[in-house]
Design an enzyme around this catalytic site. Structure first.
Site, PDB file in Angstrom:
ATOM      1  N   ARG A 285     -71.245  58.942  20.565  1.00 42.52           N
ATOM      2  CA  ARG A 285     -72.500  58.547  21.226  1.00 42.52           C
ATOM      3  C   ARG A 285     -73.609  59.563  20.996  1.00 42.52           C
ATOM      4  O   ARG A 285     -73.358  60.757  21.077  1.00 42.52           O
ATOM      5  CB  ARG A 285     -72.288  58.496  22.742  1.00 42.52           C
TER       6      ARG A 285
ATOM      7  N   ASP B 257     -53.033  48.560  27.635  1.00 47.00           N
ATOM      8  CA  ASP B 257     -53.585  49.233  28.805  1.00 47.00           C
ATOM      9  C   ASP B 257     -53.332  48.329  30.006  1.00 47.00           C
ATOM     10  O   ASP B 257     -53.016  47.144  29.852  1.00 47.00           O
ATOM     11  CB  ASP B 257     -55.088  49.464  28.624  1.00 47.00           C
TER      12      ASP B 257
ATOM     13  N   GLU C 244     -48.515  68.117  29.776  1.00 41.95           N
ATOM     14  CA  GLU C 244     -47.871  67.041  29.023  1.00 41.95           C
ATOM     15  C   GLU C 244     -47.439  67.517  27.637  1.00 41.95           C
ATOM     16  O   GLU C 244     -48.254  67.988  26.849  1.00 41.95           O
ATOM     17  CB  GLU C 244     -48.851  65.862  28.860  1.00 41.95           C
TER      18      GLU C 244
ATOM     19  N   ARG D 107     -60.631  54.129  18.153  1.00 43.14           N
ATOM     20  CA  ARG D 107     -60.857  53.912  19.587  1.00 43.14           C
ATOM     21  C   ARG D 107     -61.825  54.904  20.194  1.00 43.14           C
ATOM     22  O   ARG D 107     -62.355  54.674  21.261  1.00 43.14           O
ATOM     23  CB  ARG D 107     -59.523  54.076  20.322  1.00 43.14           C
TER      24      ARG D 107
ATOM     25  N   TYR E 228     -48.930  48.734  22.677  1.00 40.51           N
ATOM     26  CA  TYR E 228     -49.545  49.690  23.583  1.00 40.51           C
ATOM     27  C   TYR E 228     -50.645  48.997  24.391  1.00 40.51           C
ATOM     28  O   TYR E 228     -51.823  49.047  24.053  1.00 40.51           O
ATOM     29  CB  TYR E 228     -50.094  50.923  22.841  1.00 40.51           C
TER      30      TYR E 228
ATOM     31  N   ARG F 129     -52.179  68.170  27.040  1.00 39.15           N
ATOM     32  CA  ARG F 129     -53.242  68.221  28.050  1.00 39.15           C
ATOM     33  C   ARG F 129     -52.679  68.629  29.405  1.00 39.15           C
ATOM     34  O   ARG F 129     -51.464  68.578  29.627  1.00 39.15           O
ATOM     35  CB  ARG F 129     -53.978  66.888  28.150  1.00 39.15           C
TER      36      ARG F 129
ATOM     37  N   ARG G 111     -42.679  57.158  21.069  1.00 33.38           N
ATOM     38  CA  ARG G 111     -42.983  58.560  21.399  1.00 33.38           C
ATOM     39  C   ARG G 111     -42.812  58.674  22.900  1.00 33.38           C
ATOM     40  O   ARG G 111     -43.044  57.718  23.654  1.00 33.38           O
ATOM     41  CB  ARG G 111     -44.435  58.904  21.041  1.00 33.38           C
TER      42      ARG G 111
HETATM   43  P1  FAD Z   1     -43.706  49.407  32.773  1.00 33.32           P
HETATM   44  O1  FAD Z   1     -44.655  50.017  33.707  1.00 33.32           O
HETATM   45  O2  FAD Z   1     -42.993  50.289  31.804  1.00 33.32           O
HETATM   46  O3  FAD Z   1     -42.619  48.600  33.627  1.00 33.32           O
HETATM   47  C1  FAD Z   1     -41.393  48.152  33.088  1.00 33.32           C
HETATM   48  C2  FAD Z   1     -40.366  48.250  34.201  1.00 33.32           C
HETATM   49  O4  FAD Z   1     -39.167  47.606  33.764  1.00 33.32           O
HETATM   50  C3  FAD Z   1     -39.981  49.682  34.538  1.00 33.32           C
HETATM   51  O5  FAD Z   1     -40.134  49.913  35.915  1.00 33.32           O
HETATM   52  C4  FAD Z   1     -38.518  49.777  34.109  1.00 33.32           C
HETATM   53  O6  FAD Z   1     -37.757  50.623  34.952  1.00 33.32           O
HETATM   54  C5  FAD Z   1     -38.075  48.340  34.240  1.00 33.32           C
HETATM   55  N1  FAD Z   1     -36.901  48.004  33.408  1.00 33.32           N
HETATM   56  C6  FAD Z   1     -36.754  48.219  32.087  1.00 33.32           C
HETATM   57  N2  FAD Z   1     -35.545  47.807  31.675  1.00 33.32           N
HETATM   58  C7  FAD Z   1     -34.910  47.324  32.776  1.00 33.32           C
HETATM   59  C8  FAD Z   1     -33.619  46.791  32.997  1.00 33.32           C
HETATM   60  N3  FAD Z   1     -32.728  46.677  32.017  1.00 33.32           N
HETATM   61  N4  FAD Z   1     -33.284  46.401  34.249  1.00 33.32           N
HETATM   62  C9  FAD Z   1     -34.180  46.533  35.278  1.00 33.32           C
HETATM   63  N5  FAD Z   1     -35.397  47.053  35.122  1.00 33.32           N
HETATM   64  C10 FAD Z   1     -35.776  47.446  33.880  1.00 33.32           C
HETATM   65  N6  FAD Z   1     -53.124  52.204  30.891  1.00 33.32           N
HETATM   66  C11 FAD Z   1     -54.398  52.235  31.315  1.00 33.32           C
HETATM   67  O7  FAD Z   1     -55.023  51.175  31.508  1.00 33.32           O
HETATM   68  N7  FAD Z   1     -55.024  53.430  31.593  1.00 33.32           N
HETATM   69  C12 FAD Z   1     -54.383  54.629  31.439  1.00 33.32           C
HETATM   70  O8  FAD Z   1     -54.988  55.673  31.707  1.00 33.32           O
HETATM   71  C13 FAD Z   1     -53.043  54.626  30.952  1.00 33.32           C
HETATM   72  N8  FAD Z   1     -52.385  55.785  30.780  1.00 33.32           N
HETATM   73  C14 FAD Z   1     -51.101  55.755  30.331  1.00 33.32           C
HETATM   74  C15 FAD Z   1     -50.421  56.962  30.144  1.00 33.32           C
HETATM   75  C16 FAD Z   1     -49.102  56.956  29.686  1.00 33.32           C
HETATM   76  C17 FAD Z   1     -48.364  58.251  29.494  1.00 33.32           C
HETATM   77  C18 FAD Z   1     -48.465  55.721  29.394  1.00 33.32           C
HETATM   78  C19 FAD Z   1     -47.058  55.680  28.878  1.00 33.32           C
HETATM   79  C20 FAD Z   1     -49.116  54.519  29.583  1.00 33.32           C
HETATM   80  C21 FAD Z   1     -50.444  54.525  30.047  1.00 33.32           C
HETATM   81  N9  FAD Z   1     -51.135  53.331  30.256  1.00 33.32           N
HETATM   82  C22 FAD Z   1     -52.434  53.360  30.692  1.00 33.32           C
HETATM   83  C23 FAD Z   1     -50.493  52.007  30.005  1.00 33.32           C
HETATM   84  C24 FAD Z   1     -49.837  51.433  31.264  1.00 33.32           C
HETATM   85  O9  FAD Z   1     -48.822  52.293  31.700  1.00 33.32           O
HETATM   86  C25 FAD Z   1     -49.243  50.067  30.949  1.00 33.32           C
HETATM   87  O10 FAD Z   1     -50.240  49.177  30.514  1.00 33.32           O
HETATM   88  C26 FAD Z   1     -48.536  49.383  32.112  1.00 33.32           C
HETATM   89  O11 FAD Z   1     -47.962  50.268  33.005  1.00 33.32           O
HETATM   90  C27 FAD Z   1     -47.464  48.513  31.539  1.00 33.32           C
HETATM   91  O12 FAD Z   1     -46.790  47.809  32.530  1.00 33.32           O
HETATM   92  P2  FAD Z   1     -45.414  47.096  32.185  1.00 33.32           P
HETATM   93  O13 FAD Z   1     -45.041  46.321  33.401  1.00 33.32           O
HETATM   94  O14 FAD Z   1     -45.506  46.386  30.901  1.00 33.32           O
HETATM   95  O15 FAD Z   1     -44.394  48.285  31.892  1.00 33.32           O
HETATM   96  N1  UDP Z   2     -57.739  62.256  20.400  1.00 31.93           N
HETATM   97  C1  UDP Z   2     -58.073  63.469  19.843  1.00 31.93           C
HETATM   98  N2  UDP Z   2     -58.524  64.462  20.664  1.00 31.93           N
HETATM   99  C2  UDP Z   2     -58.658  64.303  21.997  1.00 31.93           C
HETATM  100  C3  UDP Z   2     -58.328  63.055  22.551  1.00 31.93           C
HETATM  101  C4  UDP Z   2     -57.860  62.051  21.729  1.00 31.93           C
HETATM  102  O1  UDP Z   2     -57.958  63.655  18.645  1.00 31.93           O
HETATM  103  O2  UDP Z   2     -59.057  65.270  22.685  1.00 31.93           O
HETATM  104  C5  UDP Z   2     -57.227  61.200  19.475  1.00 31.93           C
HETATM  105  C6  UDP Z   2     -55.713  61.136  19.404  1.00 31.93           C
HETATM  106  O3  UDP Z   2     -55.368  60.848  18.079  1.00 31.93           O
HETATM  107  C7  UDP Z   2     -55.360  59.951  20.262  1.00 31.93           C
HETATM  108  C8  UDP Z   2     -56.545  59.031  20.028  1.00 31.93           C
HETATM  109  O4  UDP Z   2     -57.642  59.923  19.906  1.00 31.93           O
HETATM  110  O5  UDP Z   2     -54.165  59.357  19.839  1.00 31.93           O
HETATM  111  C9  UDP Z   2     -56.784  58.071  21.161  1.00 31.93           C
HETATM  112  O6  UDP Z   2     -57.027  58.800  22.354  1.00 31.93           O
HETATM  113  P1  UDP Z   2     -56.863  58.198  23.769  1.00 31.93           P
HETATM  114  O7  UDP Z   2     -57.102  59.259  24.764  1.00 31.93           O
HETATM  115  O8  UDP Z   2     -57.656  56.946  23.833  1.00 31.93           O
HETATM  116  O9  UDP Z   2     -55.327  57.833  23.657  1.00 31.93           O
HETATM  117  P2  UDP Z   2     -54.180  57.514  24.685  1.00 31.93           P
HETATM  118  O10 UDP Z   2     -53.539  58.820  24.989  1.00 31.93           O
HETATM  119  O11 UDP Z   2     -54.786  56.829  25.880  1.00 31.93           O
HETATM  120  O12 UDP Z   2     -53.333  56.628  23.839  1.00 31.93           O
END
Ligand code: FAD
Ligand code: UDP
Length: 371
Positions: free
Chosen positions: A180, A359, A309, A176, A357, A284, A253
């Site tokens: 560049r 986005d 984090e 991913r 996973y 980070r 995780r």
């Molecule tokens: P969720 O947001 O997890 O929503 C599920 C909901 O269901 C929750 O509110 C939960 O409380 C509820 N629920 C679960 N079980 C029950 C139950 N039994 N009863 C009632 N409610 C329940 N995406 C990006 O595009 N850019 C980013 O920079 C990015 N950063 C991320 C960083 C982190 C740390 C994480 C974990 C994800 C990140 N994502 C990012 C991904 C993004 O969070 C998800 O794509 C999106 O939020 C998923 O939405 P969802 O509705 O599937 O899940």
């Molecule tokens: N990664 C890394 N160094 C960095 C940032 C990312 O080695 O400074 C690696 C790491 O293995 C990570 C993967 O690149 O799981 C994808 O990174 P990205 O930031 O896209 O992952 P996200 O946290 O959004 O899943």
């Protein structure tokens, strides 16, 4: 006649976009969430006038104009461009790997000089592979960018993030990362990116206006009653929990966030700084104000909020963030998916129900396609 057309379990992005589109078609929806707030993982809490991403930093990016237009029709997005900095033992490097990084790493000023070094290091990786395809993340990374970048910017960060050796992780994780030969620190290749102006809660509020919602409501606590209330259920929680863990538990995780308020207007000068050495325990530091405050706005707000984090193994009771993409968990998920495919009145969607996973843009795209 049931009371609702859809019971939507989970008010994250999947549940909220689904409710919005269904309501537009005149369907009656009830959204329930077990948390005390709506929005799932994109929920923000205001601290010192700053929107703090409570479940991890979220940057919206997509190349799909329909998705971009859709989210912007709910709330306008700003021009935030993700350009994380890597800190390795106090020395700073730009990400993703680009001419700025190569200059900082080797002092090279032109693409051809950078390429010479990368090629030499890639050839070393090819020799090590001895005709094999890369079998793990370490081999893939050495082949992509060579040993210097792997050791300083990838190895420590990745092993902290996944809690496993790079030699035990699948190669695809690292594919991913863009490489560049231009001076361009934009982390994403997508055409559009940004943060909702006013924060993600505005997006959720816009999606759920006019929809009945209930927080602090866990589907499993009164399952039989919820199952009777609507014609269809949209389930966005954990799929293994839906089936009472009958085949076993899926693994994740998780991340622990340590939030600090600092008495200064600018703590690290960037929204995202990755700590890529193994010795620093966090992966980070996020400085939330930089997602939404630019130029002179930064100093107008005299405090700042940062989150460190810490990536750890998931245990029951913790937030399940990242599905573990290994063979054991993928096989287990397929067993649950077979049960899900047989359901007529339940739609499984989102990160937890599909054990993927996704986005944010993937989620929006999926729901828009469904409708
Ligand atoms: P969720 O947001 O997890 O929503 C599920 C909901 O269901 C929750 O509110 C939960 O409380 C509820 N629920 C679960 N079980 C029950 C139950 N039994 N009863 C009632 N409610 C329940 N995406 C990006 O595009 N850019 C980013 O920079 C990015 N950063 C991320 C960083 C982190 C740390 C994480 C974990 C994800 C990140 N994502 C990012 C991904 C993004 O969070 C998800 O794509 C999106 O939020 C998923 O939405 P969802 O509705 O599937 O899940
Ligand atoms: N990664 C890394 N160094 C960095 C940032 C990312 O080695 O400074 C690696 C790491 O293995 C990570 C993967 O690149 O799981 C994808 O990174 P990205 O930031 O896209 O992952 P996200 O946290 O959004 O899943």
């Amino acid at each position: 006649m049931k009371q609702y057309d859809y019971l939507i379990v989970g008010s994250g992005l999947f549940g909220s976009v689904f409710a919005y589109k269904a309501a537009q078609q005149g369907k009656k929806c009830l959204v329930i969430d077990k948390r005390s707030h709506l929005g799932g993982n994109i929920f923000c809490e205001e601290v010192e006038g700053i929107n703090v991403h409570k479940y991890g930093a979220h940057i919206f990016h997509t190349s799909n104009k329909q998705v971009w237009d859709f989210v912007n029709s709910i709330v306008e997005f700003n021009r935030y461009t993700n350009s994380p900095i890597a800190n390795y033992k106090g020395k700073l490097y730009n990400l993703p790997f680009n001419m700025n990084t190569f200059y900082q790493m080797w002092g090279v000023a032109t693409p051809s000089d950078a390429m010479k070094i990368i090629k030499r290091q890639k050839n070393e990786a090819v020799t090590l592979l001895n005709g094999k395809e890369p079998q793990n993340l370490e081999e893939q990374a050495l082949l992509l960018v060579g040993r210097d970048i792997y050791e300083r910017l990838i190895k420590g960060y990745t092993e902290k993030q996944w809690g496993r050796k790079c030699t035990e992780l699948p190669a695809f994780i690292i594919k991913r990362l863009p490489v560049r030969l231009i001076f361009d620190n934009n982390y994403f290749n997508d055409k559009y990116q940004g943060i909702p102006i006013g924060g993600y809660n505005k997006l959720i509020k816009g999606l759920l206006t006019g929809v009945k919602t209930m927080v602090n409501t866990n589907f499993f606590e009164e399952r039989a009653c919820w199952e009777r209330i609507a014609d269809k259920i949209v389930f966005t929680g954990k799929i293994d929990e839906y089936y009472n863990y009958c085949f076993g538990k899926l693994e994740y995780r998780t991340v622990r966030f340590e939030e600090e308020v600092h008495d200064c207007s600018n703590y690290q000068g960037n929204a995202v700084v990755n700590y890529t050495e193994a010795e620093v325990p966090y992966t980070r530091i996020i400085e939330h104000k930089h997602f939404e405050m630019f130029g002179t706005e930064i100093d107008k707000c005299s405090k700042t909020v940062v989150s460190k984090e810490y990536s750890t193994e998931w245990q029951p009771g913790m937030e399940p963030y990242y599905p573990v993409n290994d063979e054991k968990n993928s096989t287990l998920y397929i067993q649950y998916k077979k049960l899900a495919d047989e359901e007529d009145n339940v739609i499984f969607g989102g990160r937890l129900a599909e054990y993927k996973y996704y986005d944010m843009h993937n989620i929006v795209e999926k729901v828009l396609k469904y409708f």
